[in-house]
Scaffold this motif. Structure first.
Motif, PDB file in Angstrom:
ATOM      1  N   LYS A  17     -23.007 143.483 -26.508  1.00  0.00           N
ATOM      2  CA  LYS A  17     -23.643 143.475 -25.187  1.00  0.00           C
ATOM      3  C   LYS A  17     -23.119 142.381 -24.263  1.00  0.00           C
ATOM      4  N   LEU A  18     -21.956 141.851 -24.544  1.00  0.00           N
ATOM      5  CA  LEU A  18     -21.420 140.762 -23.735  1.00  0.00           C
ATOM      6  C   LEU A  18     -21.273 141.165 -22.269  1.00  0.00           C
ATOM      7  N   PRO A  29     -27.399 138.157 -34.314  1.00  0.00           N
ATOM      8  CA  PRO A  29     -27.152 137.649 -32.960  1.00  0.00           C
ATOM      9  C   PRO A  29     -25.667 137.681 -32.569  1.00  0.00           C
ATOM     10  N   GLU A  30     -24.772 137.400 -33.528  1.00  0.00           N
ATOM     11  CA  GLU A  30     -23.339 137.429 -33.228  1.00  0.00           C
ATOM     12  C   GLU A  30     -22.882 138.843 -32.888  1.00  0.00           C
ATOM     13  N   LEU A  57     -26.793 139.497 -16.448  1.00  0.00           N
ATOM     14  CA  LEU A  57     -28.189 139.069 -16.599  1.00  0.00           C
ATOM     15  C   LEU A  57     -28.315 137.561 -16.376  1.00  0.00           C
ATOM     16  N   ARG A  58     -27.333 136.815 -16.819  1.00  0.00           N
ATOM     17  CA  ARG A  58     -27.349 135.362 -16.634  1.00  0.00           C
ATOM     18  C   ARG A  58     -27.299 135.009 -15.146  1.00  0.00           C
ATOM     19  N   ARG A  59     -26.569 135.814 -14.373  1.00  0.00           N
ATOM     20  CA  ARG A  59     -26.467 135.548 -12.930  1.00  0.00           C
ATOM     21  C   ARG A  59     -27.736 135.969 -12.182  1.00  0.00           C
ATOM     22  N   LEU A  86     -32.186 134.621 -25.610  1.00  0.00           N
ATOM     23  CA  LEU A  86     -31.945 134.679 -24.164  1.00  0.00           C
ATOM     24  C   LEU A  86     -31.889 133.279 -23.560  1.00  0.00           C
ATOM     25  N   MET A  87     -32.762 132.398 -24.019  1.00  0.00           N
ATOM     26  CA  MET A  87     -32.749 131.026 -23.506  1.00  0.00           C
ATOM     27  C   MET A  87     -31.464 130.313 -23.913  1.00  0.00           C
ATOM     28  N   GLY A  88     -30.966 130.603 -25.107  1.00  0.00           N
ATOM     29  CA  GLY A  88     -29.698 130.034 -25.547  1.00  0.00           C
ATOM     30  C   GLY A  88     -28.530 130.519 -24.697  1.00  0.00           C
ATOM     31  N   LYS A  89     -28.655 131.720 -24.152  1.00  0.00           N
ATOM     32  CA  LYS A  89     -27.627 132.282 -23.268  1.00  0.00           C
ATOM     33  C   LYS A  89     -27.907 131.956 -21.801  1.00  0.00           C
ATOM     34  N   LYS A  90     -28.885 131.073 -21.555  1.00  0.00           N
ATOM     35  CA  LYS A  90     -29.265 130.609 -20.212  1.00  0.00           C
ATOM     36  C   LYS A  90     -29.794 131.742 -19.333  1.00  0.00           C
ATOM     37  N   ILE A  91     -30.588 132.634 -19.956  1.00  0.00           N
ATOM     38  CA  ILE A  91     -31.249 133.734 -19.246  1.00  0.00           C
ATOM     39  C   ILE A  91     -32.749 133.492 -19.347  1.00  0.00           C
TER      40      ILE A  91
END
Length: 131
Positions: A45-46, A38-39, A52-54, A8-13
């Protein structure tokens, strides 16, 4: 649990804010994440990751440090040899210069000798000519 948080941190969440805001969705996504790579999780779930990032952005102070990737070194370029121009010796009336092929292998061409057998000879020599 830490693998999912790192993801999640890697996806900036922000994982903590996400867990506090919607624990049920967090647990459901974590269960799927632990079962697939993960891929694959990202592909599946893209459409959920971007919202979620927003709604739960990761603060800049919590962002993981980027590792510097070494740049590929460019291959050294070797300049191609340039042919030198030289005029034919002894012929001053020739307006066209010829290209000097010094230091390079000379081409051979097939010729037929007096015996009728083809041989490979240099263009300068003539096996049919007797001296």
């Amino acid at each position: 649990m830490s693998e999912f948080n790192d993801y999640l941190m890697g996806k900036k969440i922000d994982p903590d804010a996400f867990l506090q805001a919607d624990a049920a969705q967090y647990r459901a996504l974590e269960a799927v994440f632990l079962q697939v790579s993960p891929e694959s999780f990202t592909q599946q779930k893209l459409f959920l990751i971007n919202p979620l990032r927003r709604t739960h952005p990761l603060p800049p102070e919590k962002m993981p440090a980027k590792t510097a990737t070494p740049k590929k070194s460019a291959k050294p370029t070797v300049p191609k040899p340039k042919p030198t121009l030289a005029t034919k010796s002894g012929d001053s009336s020739s307006p066209k210069p010829t290209i000097s092929m010094e230091g390079q292998a000379t081409a051979t061409k097939p010729t037929i000798t007096k015996t009728g057998k083809p041989t490979m000879v240099k263009p300068d020599s003539n096996p049919n000519k007797s001296e």
